[in-house]
Scaffold this motif. Structure first.
Motif, PDB file in Angstrom:
ATOM      1  N   TRP A 142       0.672  -1.044   0.013  1.00 34.20           N
ATOM      2  CA  TRP A 142      -0.078  -0.123  -0.048  1.00 34.20           C
ATOM      3  C   TRP A 142       0.998   1.141  -0.025  1.00 34.20           C
ATOM      4  CZ3 TRP A 142      -5.176   0.204  -0.650  1.00 34.20           C
ATOM      5  CH2 TRP A 142      -5.861  -1.008  -0.402  1.00 34.20           C
ATOM      6  N   PHE A 143       0.295   2.312  -0.717  1.00 34.01           N
ATOM      7  CA  PHE A 143       1.051   3.559  -0.802  1.00 34.01           C
ATOM      8  C   PHE A 143       0.000   4.790  -0.246  1.00 34.01           C
ATOM      9  CE2 PHE A 143       3.043   0.725  -3.479  1.00 34.01           C
ATOM     10  CZ  PHE A 143       4.427   1.256  -3.471  1.00 34.01           C
ATOM     11  N   ARG A 144       0.698   5.815   0.177  1.00 38.91           N
ATOM     12  CA  ARG A 144      -0.078   6.970   0.349  1.00 38.91           C
ATOM     13  C   ARG A 144       0.822   8.174  -0.133  1.00 38.91           C
ATOM     14  NH1 ARG A 144      -0.255   8.210   6.140  1.00 38.91           N
ATOM     15  NH2 ARG A 144       1.491   9.255   5.925  1.00 38.91           N
ATOM     16  N   ASN A 145       0.095   8.921  -1.228  1.00 39.33           N
ATOM     17  CA  ASN A 145       0.938  10.006  -1.629  1.00 39.33           C
ATOM     18  C   ASN A 145       2.159   9.596  -2.401  1.00 39.33           C
ATOM     19  OD1 ASN A 145      -1.045  11.634  -0.979  1.00 39.33           O
ATOM     20  ND2 ASN A 145      -0.198  12.093   0.665  1.00 39.33           N
ATOM     21  N   GLY A 146       2.254   8.365  -3.087  1.00 33.62           N
ATOM     22  CA  GLY A 146       3.330   7.784  -3.758  1.00 33.62           C
ATOM     23  C   GLY A 146       4.410   7.042  -2.751  1.00 33.62           C
TER      24      GLY A 146
END
Length: 173
Positions: A142-146
């Motif tokens: 999973w990623f948040r803002n890349g």
């Protein structure tokens, strides 16, 4: 039992002289990586894979004698969904015969069906994202803002005690 060679049959092994093989026909529904082997056979086997629709127009994909260990052949090759593969398994020499075992496995590439839907959460609340995927050997990140989220490697991502800093664009690969 009592397999015989056919006139015009290709040479299945570089040394020639392969005993009359048993032929299999296989058409995978999806693309992937196939592995075939003759582990468990009680004689020196030769394994060969072809495409083509007639005996005289076969195109060899691969051949093997010992890669499966001992006297077992083993081949790994890319397959296209809907393509028919012709598999020949015989003895190493023209007189080699015995009990034959052919094992196969098809590994399919992972495919994510769709990224999770957007959500709005309240400060102190929670949010949960889930993804559906198919294929062999699935792994998630999973990623948040890349930026990869440390330890977020499951099909679901649960966030608790939401803060303003948790806002952003989430996705999984």
């Amino acid at each position: 039992a009592n397999a015989t060679g056919e006139s015009g049959e290709p040479t299945h092994w570089t040394s020639g002289g392969t005993a009359a093989p048993v032929w299999y026909s296989w058409t995978p529904a999806v693309a992937g990586t196939a592995t075939l082997d003759t582990i468990g056979s009680n004689f020196d086997t030769v394994l060969a894979v072809y495409t083509g629709s007639s005996l005289t127009s076969l195109i060899q994909i691969g051949q093997d004698d010992y890669s499966g260990g001992g006297w077992a052949g083993k081949l790994t090759f890319a397959v296209a969904g809907g393509t028919t593969y012709r598999i020949a398994v015989g003895g190493y020499s023209s007189t080699t015969r015995g009990s034959l075992t052919l094992n196969y496995a098809l590994a399919t590439p992972p495919v994510i069906a769709g990224q999770p839907a957007s959500q709005a959460g309240a400060i102190g609340g929670s949010a949960s994202f889930a993804v559906t995927a198919s294929g062999t050997g699935l792994a998630y990140q999973w990623f948040r803002n890349g930026v990869a989220l440390l330890g977020a490697t499951n099909a679901t991502l649960s966030l608790t005690n939401l803060q303003a800093s948790d806002g952003g664009s989430y996705y999984v690969s």
